[in-house]
Enzyme design. Structure first.
Site, short mmCIF file in Angstrom:
data_model
loop_
_atom_site.label_atom_id
_atom_site.label_comp_id
_atom_site.label_asym_id
_atom_site.label_seq_id
_atom_site.Cartn_x
_atom_site.Cartn_y
_atom_site.Cartn_z
N ARG A 101 0.84 -1.21 0.00
CA ARG A 101 0.00 0.00 0.00
C ARG A 101 0.87 1.25 0.00
O ARG A 101 1.96 1.26 0.59
CB ARG A 101 -0.87 -0.01 1.26
CG ARG A 101 -1.99 1.01 1.23
CD ARG A 101 -2.79 1.00 2.52
NE ARG A 101 -2.30 2.02 3.44
CZ ARG A 101 -2.90 2.34 4.58
NH1 ARG A 101 -3.98 1.69 4.97
NH2 ARG A 101 -2.39 3.29 5.35
N CYS A 103 0.09 5.55 0.68
CA CYS A 103 -0.94 6.52 1.07
C CYS A 103 -0.34 7.90 1.00
O CYS A 103 0.70 8.16 1.61
CB CYS A 103 -1.42 6.22 2.49
SG CYS A 103 -2.70 7.36 3.06
#
Ligand SMILES: C=C(N)C(=O)O
Length: 124
Positions: A101, A103
């Site tokens: 991930r 972000c």
């Protein structure tokens, strides 16, 4: 490449497909917190995050995939102060092996959404 569009996700807000398959990989477009009817679900960031992830699920579903096939997500948020709340909702959608991930906070998102998420999933 094979464009994929879903009737289980809100219509695209620009000239793009919901996702594209190439080989064993599926790349989604960024999902924003629109309902199927095309309205921002609410101003609450938790509700927006859930809607975005539900929309991702709807896009994956038409490709024969689900959250367990996701190998990478990218989260775009308008305010990093929402990070903890977004994580809390996000964690409900991903159990077991967690995807990679990234972000990032961005200055503005389409439709002034608070969160947008895109994913890469694998057919393997
Ligand atoms: C919402 C988007 N994915 C876009 O405008 O590209």
């Amino acid at each position: 490449m094979q464009p994929i569009n879903s009737d289980k996700a809100p219509a695209a807000v620009g000239p793009y497909s919901h996702g594209v398959r190439t080989g064993d990989l599926f790349y989604s477009s960024g999902q924003v917190p629109l309902t199927l009817e095309g309205k921002i679900v609410s101003e609450d960031v938790a509700e927006q995050t859930a809607q975005v992830l539900d929309n991702i699920g709807g896009v994956l579903d038409v490709a024969g995939l689900d959250y367990s096939n996701i190998v990478k997500t990218t989260i775009f948020i308008a305010d990093m102060n929402d990070f903890a709340v977004i994580n809390e909702v996000y964690a409900k959608y991903f159990t077991g092996k967690l995807p990679a991930r990234s972000c990032v906070e961005v200055s503005r998102l389409p439709l002034d959404a608070k969160v947008e998420i895109e994913v890469v999933a694998s057919f393997e």
